[in-house]
Design an enzyme around this catalytic site. Structure first.
Site, PDB file in Angstrom:
ATOM      1  N   ARG A  57       0.896  -1.333  -0.036  1.00 37.88           N
ATOM      2  CA  ARG A  57      -0.039  -0.058  -0.232  1.00 37.88           C
ATOM      3  C   ARG A  57       0.997   1.287  -0.473  1.00 37.88           C
ATOM      4  O   ARG A  57       0.242   2.544  -0.049  1.00 37.88           O
ATOM      5  CB  ARG A  57      -0.766   0.023   1.106  1.00 37.88           C
ATOM      6  CG  ARG A  57      -2.086   0.984   0.736  1.00 37.88           C
ATOM      7  CD  ARG A  57      -3.122   1.364   2.394  1.00 37.88           C
ATOM      8  NE  ARG A  57      -2.901   0.463   3.085  1.00 37.88           N
ATOM      9  CZ  ARG A  57      -2.311   0.532   4.361  1.00 37.88           C
ATOM     10  NH1 ARG A  57      -2.048   2.094   4.493  1.00 37.88           N
ATOM     11  NH2 ARG A  57      -2.603  -0.147   5.253  1.00 37.88           N
ATOM     12  N   TYR A 110     -16.328  15.006 -16.443  1.00 40.81           N
ATOM     13  CA  TYR A 110     -17.012  13.308 -16.263  1.00 40.81           C
ATOM     14  C   TYR A 110     -18.017  13.681 -14.971  1.00 40.81           C
ATOM     15  O   TYR A 110     -17.720  14.059 -13.509  1.00 40.81           O
ATOM     16  CB  TYR A 110     -15.780  12.532 -16.241  1.00 40.81           C
ATOM     17  CG  TYR A 110     -15.641  11.938 -15.911  1.00 40.81           C
ATOM     18  CD1 TYR A 110     -15.994  10.715 -16.853  1.00 40.81           C
ATOM     19  CD2 TYR A 110     -15.592  10.657 -14.418  1.00 40.81           C
ATOM     20  CE1 TYR A 110     -16.351   9.136 -16.719  1.00 40.81           C
ATOM     21  CE2 TYR A 110     -15.868   9.356 -14.536  1.00 40.81           C
ATOM     22  CZ  TYR A 110     -15.923   8.556 -15.841  1.00 40.81           C
ATOM     23  OH  TYR A 110     -16.266   6.948 -15.691  1.00 40.81           O
ATOM     24  N   ASP A 182      -7.657  16.702 -15.994  1.00 39.27           N
ATOM     25  CA  ASP A 182      -7.993  15.803 -16.292  1.00 39.27           C
ATOM     26  C   ASP A 182      -6.734  15.446 -18.032  1.00 39.27           C
ATOM     27  O   ASP A 182      -8.197  15.359 -18.458  1.00 39.27           O
ATOM     28  CB  ASP A 182      -9.356  15.152 -15.730  1.00 39.27           C
ATOM     29  CG  ASP A 182      -9.647  14.045 -16.212  1.00 39.27           C
ATOM     30  OD1 ASP A 182      -8.931  13.058 -17.121  1.00 39.27           O
ATOM     31  OD2 ASP A 182     -10.620  13.393 -15.370  1.00 39.27           O
ATOM     32  N   LYS A 207      -8.443   3.755 -19.588  1.00 38.16           N
ATOM     33  CA  LYS A 207      -8.744   4.234 -21.469  1.00 38.16           C
ATOM     34  C   LYS A 207      -7.630   4.262 -21.611  1.00 38.16           C
ATOM     35  O   LYS A 207      -6.831   2.888 -22.205  1.00 38.16           O
ATOM     36  CB  LYS A 207      -9.470   5.447 -21.168  1.00 38.16           C
ATOM     37  CG  LYS A 207      -9.957   6.481 -20.091  1.00 38.16           C
ATOM     38  CD  LYS A 207     -11.503   5.231 -20.599  1.00 38.16           C
ATOM     39  CE  LYS A 207     -12.089   5.607 -18.853  1.00 38.16           C
ATOM     40  NZ  LYS A 207     -12.981   6.665 -18.374  1.00 38.16           N
TER      41      LYS A 207
HETATM   42  C1  LIG Z   1     -13.030   7.250 -16.777  1.00 40.77           C
HETATM   43  C2  LIG Z   1     -12.573   8.484 -16.713  1.00 40.77           C
HETATM   44  C3  LIG Z   1     -12.721   9.053 -15.517  1.00 40.77           C
HETATM   45  C4  LIG Z   1     -12.725   8.324 -13.846  1.00 40.77           C
HETATM   46  O1  LIG Z   1     -11.705   6.816 -14.242  1.00 40.77           O
HETATM   47  P1  LIG Z   1     -11.665   5.561 -13.505  1.00 40.77           P
HETATM   48  O2  LIG Z   1     -10.528   5.061 -14.002  1.00 40.77           O
HETATM   49  O3  LIG Z   1     -13.418   5.035 -14.470  1.00 40.77           O
HETATM   50  O4  LIG Z   1     -12.418   5.582 -12.574  1.00 40.77           O
HETATM   51  C5  LIG Z   1     -12.184  10.292 -15.281  1.00 40.77           C
HETATM   52  N1  LIG Z   1     -12.404  11.334 -15.949  1.00 40.77           N
HETATM   53  C6  LIG Z   1     -12.637  10.663 -17.476  1.00 40.77           C
HETATM   54  C7  LIG Z   1     -12.393  12.303 -18.516  1.00 40.77           C
HETATM   55  C8  LIG Z   1     -12.603   9.749 -17.513  1.00 40.77           C
HETATM   56  O5  LIG Z   1     -12.954   9.009 -19.583  1.00 40.77           O
END
Ligand SMILES: *Cc1c(COP(=O)(O)O)cnc(C)c1O
Length: 396
Positions: A57, A110, A182, A207
């Protein structure tokens, strides 16, 4: 030694192969804890007098390798890996904010980020405003004495609105605010916000970083001092820790990020070219469209236009759903950035929690679908979409 190009840095690691039997790839340390040579060594590690791993952790060699690579790719001092994109978003925001503070957020962020902000507001008295960050005057007008952070995504899902990073960062610097971006939609291959002055970058590594649809993971990158605090507070004590195997999968996925992104972008360009001539397709939203209102900005701040296309089809929700049901190559699923082309219906899926009125304001109506263009043959993707469109509109 001269810094290598990003394409090379994606592939090569930081570990000493001679200490790992010459292993070409980074070894997977699938372990929860680390055995000390003796009790004194354990004491020294806990006291911080000796470096070394203690418990996964707090750190793990496979996860560390991923963190070093992500920091390097985003040109950040340090990075910390998390068990999801949302774990990264919440950990960074909790680190930066305290009760009574205020945060400005780009409109359309998001859904779960919005959900987190609402919860933080209700439970911890951290206030936020959503706004279109499209002019310095507008941003300045929303800044209060308690404002600490500007938080944004660019392009935004699924409306592809861009935020001018240089403009926002300039205002933030003048006003003494931190900028958090982000960068999930672009990956460091298309956009590196820290190189133009952003303080923190966050990824849903689920992603494009993974690229293979097999991991949920997150990354945060930024100044060393902040990242060390995050590691020892909002990572360690809240506990959204990434597992070693998931880190290993991400290291594997990252090696092909450059070639994948090039192909995603190229395929999206081809699909856009076909889509724009379809009679039943309206309002295609794609930053690579020369008539897209922010095409110039996209060209300026992104290396290429990405792999996402949103578009409306005639006939509202019923036609949109029929179209999706007729697809065979393109899969009906949320998420993005995978090898498989994925399509979703934001009004009934990712944005179904957003009230209808707010959705309409954002430009998300029932006719809109969002396509994450995959790595299949672009002609197969297109043939599949074409036959689905034909079937949809024959039946109406
Ligand atoms: C999918 C996504 C998230 C969240 O990510 P997770 O891995 O599903 O927790 C945050 N920001 C954007 C732009 C996303 O596409």
């Amino acid at each position: 030694m001269q810094k290598k190009d990003l394409e090379t840095r994606l592939i090569h690691g930081y570990f000493d192969r001679s200490k790992h039997h010459g292993s070409l790839t980074h070894p997977l340390y699938q372990t929860s804890t680390f055995v000390f040579d003796n009790a004194e060594q354990g004491e020294a590690r806990f006291a911080g007098n000796e470096s070394g791993y203690i418990y996964s952790r707090l750190g793990n060699p496979t996860v560390s390798e991923l963190e070093k690579k992500m920091a390097d790719l985003e040109e950040a001092e340090e990075a910390v890996a998390f068990s999801s994109g949302m774990a990264a978003v919440s950990a960074v925001l909790i680190h930066l904010m305290k009760a009574g503070d205020h945060i400005l957020v780009s409109e359309g962020v998001y859904g779960c980020t919005f959900g987190f902000l609402e919860m933080a507001n209700e439970k911890f008295n951290i206030d936020f405003d959503l706004m279109q960050m499209d002019s310095p005057e507008k941003i300045r007008a929303m800044i209060r004495p308690e404002t600490k952070v500007l938080y944004l995504e660019t392009p935004i899902n699924p409306t592809m609105k861009l935020v001018d990073l240089e403009m926002v960062i300039k205002v933030a610097k003048e006003e003494g605010l931190k900028v958090v971006v982000d960068n999930t939609f672009c990956s460091p291959y298309l956009q590196q916000p820290i190189t133009v002055g952003a303080d923190f970058v966050i990824h849903s590594a689920t992603k494009y970083i993974s690229g293979h649809g097999d991991v949920i993971a997150g990354i945060a990158a930024g100044p060393a001092e902040d990242m060390q605090t995050i590691r020892m507070t909002t990572l360690k004590d809240i506990g959204g820790v990434l597992g070693p195997f998931d880190a290993w999968l991400l290291l594997r996925g990252l090696k092909t990020l450059a070639v994948r992104m090039d192909r995603h972008c190229e395929n999206a360009r081809l699909i856009f070219d076909k889509l724009k001539d379809e009679p039943n397709v309206r309002k295609i939203i794609y930053p690579g469209d020369p008539t897209f209102s922010q095409h110039g900005l996209a060209k300026k701040q992104m290396k290429d236009f990405g792999g996402l296309i949103s578009f409306e089809i005639d006939g509202g929700k019923e036609a949109a759903q029929r179209f999706m049901n007729e697809l065979n190559v393109v899969q009906v699923a949320v998420s993005l950035g995978d090898a498989e082309s994925l399509i979703q219906h934001p009004a009934s899926m990712t944005h179904s929690v957003v009230p209808e009125e707010e959705r309409k304001k954002m430009g998300i109506n029932d006719s809109l679908v969002r396509l994450s263009v995959g790595l299949e043959s672009p002609m197969d993707i297109w043939d599949d979409m074409k036959q689905a469109l034909e079937k949809t509109f024959l039946k109406i």
